[in-house]
Design an enzyme around this catalytic site. Structure first.
Site, PDB file in Angstrom:
ATOM      1  N   ARG A  15     -14.360  22.703   1.197  1.00 37.37           N
ATOM      2  CA  ARG A  15     -13.296  23.226   2.064  1.00 37.37           C
ATOM      3  C   ARG A  15     -12.069  22.319   2.102  1.00 37.37           C
ATOM      4  O   ARG A  15     -11.013  22.732   2.586  1.00 37.37           O
ATOM      5  CB  ARG A  15     -13.839  23.432   3.477  1.00 37.37           C
ATOM      6  N   THR A  79     -29.828  17.045   2.809  1.00 34.82           N
ATOM      7  CA  THR A  79     -29.857  15.704   3.396  1.00 34.82           C
ATOM      8  C   THR A  79     -31.200  15.016   3.190  1.00 34.82           C
ATOM      9  O   THR A  79     -31.266  13.798   2.980  1.00 34.82           O
ATOM     10  CB  THR A  79     -29.541  15.794   4.894  1.00 34.82           C
ATOM     11  N   GLY A 137     -27.057  21.862  14.247  1.00 37.32           N
ATOM     12  CA  GLY A 137     -28.497  21.889  14.455  1.00 37.32           C
ATOM     13  C   GLY A 137     -28.822  21.671  15.921  1.00 37.32           C
ATOM     14  O   GLY A 137     -28.258  20.788  16.565  1.00 37.32           O
ATOM     15  N   GLU A 153     -31.840  23.995  12.328  1.00 37.35           N
ATOM     16  CA  GLU A 153     -30.511  24.258  11.780  1.00 37.35           C
ATOM     17  C   GLU A 153     -30.003  25.616  12.273  1.00 37.35           C
ATOM     18  O   GLU A 153     -30.775  26.558  12.481  1.00 37.35           O
ATOM     19  CB  GLU A 153     -30.541  24.237  10.248  1.00 37.35           C
ATOM     20  N   ARG A 336      11.346  -6.496   1.993  1.00 36.50           N
ATOM     21  CA  ARG A 336      10.245  -6.389   1.029  1.00 36.50           C
ATOM     22  C   ARG A 336       9.371  -7.649   1.071  1.00 36.50           C
ATOM     23  O   ARG A 336       9.668  -8.585   1.819  1.00 36.50           O
ATOM     24  CB  ARG A 336      10.805  -6.122  -0.361  1.00 36.50           C
ATOM     25  N   ASN A 380      27.521 -16.107   5.872  1.00 36.57           N
ATOM     26  CA  ASN A 380      28.013 -14.737   5.998  1.00 36.57           C
ATOM     27  C   ASN A 380      28.041 -14.127   4.596  1.00 36.57           C
ATOM     28  O   ASN A 380      28.798 -14.587   3.728  1.00 36.57           O
ATOM     29  CB  ASN A 380      29.415 -14.718   6.611  1.00 36.57           C
ATOM     30  N   TYR A 390      17.288 -11.211 -12.082  1.00 34.43           N
ATOM     31  CA  TYR A 390      16.411 -10.878 -13.209  1.00 34.43           C
ATOM     32  C   TYR A 390      17.233 -10.809 -14.487  1.00 34.43           C
ATOM     33  O   TYR A 390      18.231 -10.088 -14.567  1.00 34.43           O
ATOM     34  CB  TYR A 390      15.732  -9.530 -12.934  1.00 34.43           C
ATOM     35  N   SER A 408      33.100  -9.802  -0.211  1.00 32.06           N
ATOM     36  CA  SER A 408      32.574  -8.491  -0.592  1.00 32.06           C
ATOM     37  C   SER A 408      32.509  -8.323  -2.107  1.00 32.06           C
ATOM     38  O   SER A 408      33.296  -8.911  -2.856  1.00 32.06           O
ATOM     39  CB  SER A 408      33.454  -7.385   0.001  1.00 32.06           C
TER      40      SER A 408
END
Length: 446
Positions: A15, A79, A137, A153, A336, A380, A390, A408
């Protein structure tokens, strides 16, 4: 006295309509089977046995570890048939605790109580009363209502038996030697053509072995998962219970119905958490921390009085991440693994920090990237600036001294060091070290 713990995890879970074995579907970030195994971790077991079948390779790979033994049930014939497969692996004498891998929230206290009640001498059943017991059961007792005579059952029950409300939960503890004998006598003469473990109750009664039915009042710990709907329902129950526990300890949740904890969360005093926040792995929030709406925090430590603004994503993975006291993070920031931020650091919108240390008072307020960097106090760091860490083969580190101003849209090509008090003009590409107090500006237009 010896103890065996057996977890039945061989079912397909039709299911669930999934290629993933049912017991590996996740509740609060962990597989259902991992929850069950965790509930017995504190019990001193001589053998821990997991019965696998459908998707056995996946299940065994997902939970395999020291102290676990796997027994395969192929094909799956009920079972009782499952427990038959474990007989050669059971430690002699003592008790055997039998659990279901798709009933994830059974508590350690309950598993311990079952083992204690069994004592190697009694058959102990965990039961619960349902207003609507359909599909479960039924517990059949004697006329006095004390002695358990059988478990029937649902599909095999008479109308009178179906009217009973006390139900078997699928969890039991049995004397090991008697269990071996009983499961060897099982047959499949029933509506399903399966070997029912519940038939051993009648065998115990016939032998004069005491059968004890211990009731639990906590429906959540015995609820199984057979469909995505049931899984979602149990998830909400579990999360609400965790939310209530946190609020009892003083944490202020804006809406406990919109809170998810998929690991451990330790909170100091006066912590506030807004809606739709997700905590995973191990997270610690210091006194006075405020977490804005829609944040995801995983494996991180947040210092006292820090504020994590809305839509911030902090993921420490295995390396961890930390935020210092009084820091301001976000909105829309990303920390991260290896991000270590000092006190009063500011990380603003759309700033990403990875494997970098920022000292007290450093600021990167807009649209920037700091990777593999060591940043000094009061730096800053300008909007649009990045560390180019990298080179296509290896990672390199950038060192930025105290009181440096980076304008900037700068590119700092690692490995490079900016000395204390240096100023980097906007639009610069820095490939060589800058001396303390030095000025670096873009090359003039040619």
């Amino acid at each position: 006295m010896s103890l065996n713990i057996v977890v039945m995890a061989a079912g397909k879970g039709t299911r669930m309509k999934s290629s993933l074995p049912k017991v590996l579907h996740k509740l609060a970030g962990r597989a259902l089977l991992q929850h069950v195994l965790g509930s017995t971790a504190a019990l001193a077991a001589d053998a821990r046995i997991v019965i696998t079948g459908h998707g056995a390779d996946q299940v065994e790979a997902a939970v395999g570890g020291e102290g676990l033994r796997f027994v395969r049930q192929e094909p799956q014939l009920g079972t009782g048939h499952a427990i038959q497969q474990t007989v050669p692996a059971l430690t002699a004498g003592g008790s055997t605790l039998i659990l279901s891998g798709d009933t994830p929230l059974i508590s350690t206290a309950t598993t311990r109580a079952l083992v204690d009640a069994c004592g190697g001498e009694r058959l102990v059943l965990l039961t619960i009363e349902y207003a609507d017991p359909t599909g479960y059961g039924r517990i059949v007792r004697d006329a006095a209502g004390e002695q358990v005579l059988a478990i029937v059952e649902h599909k095999d029950a008479s109308d009178a038996q179906r009217a009973l409300r006390e139900c078997y939960t699928g969890v039991m503890a049995a004397p090991t030697e008697a269990l071996k004998r009983w499961v060897g006598q099982l047959d499949n003469n029933n509506a399903q053509g399966e070997y029912y473990l519940t038939d051993i109750v009648a065998m115990a009664v016939a032998e004069g072995v005491p059968v004890v039915a211990v009731k639990t009042a906590d429906e959540t710990e015995v609820l199984g998962v057979n469909s995505p709907s049931q899984l979602a329902h149990l998830e909400r129950r579990f999360q609400l219970a965790q939310a209530e526990s946190l609020m009892t300890a003083g944490v202020r949740l804006a809406d406990p119905a919109r809170f998810d904890l998929r690991g451990t969360l330790h909170c100091g005093k006066d912590v506030e958490i807004d809606v739709n926040c997700v905590f995973e792995g191990a997270v610690t929030l210091g006194d006075g921390v405020h977490i804005g709406a829609n944040c995801v925090i995983r494996n991180a430590t947040i210092g006292a009085n820090a504020r994590i603004h809305e839509f911030t994503h902090i993921d420490g993975e295995t390396a961890g991440a930390s935020v210092g006291e009084g820091a301001l993070i976000g909105p829309f920031a990303r920390l991260r693994p290896g991000a270590k931020l000092g006190a009063e650091v500011h990380i603003g919108n759309f700033v990403e920090v990875k494997n970098s240390t920022l000292a007290k008072g450093a600021k990167a307020n807009h649209l920037a990237y700091l990777g593999d960097a060591t940043v000094g106090e009061r730096v800053n760091y300008g909007a649009g600036s990045i560390t180019a860490n990298y080179d296509g083969a290896n990672k390199h580190r950038t060192t930025i001294g105290a009181d440096v101003h980076v304008g900037s849209n700068c590119v700092l090509v690692a490995p490079v060091t900016l000395g204390d008090g240096a100023t980097i003009g906007g639009g610069s590409t820095i490939t060589k070290d800058v001396e303390p107090g030095g000025l670096a500006v873009p090359a003039p237009r040619r």
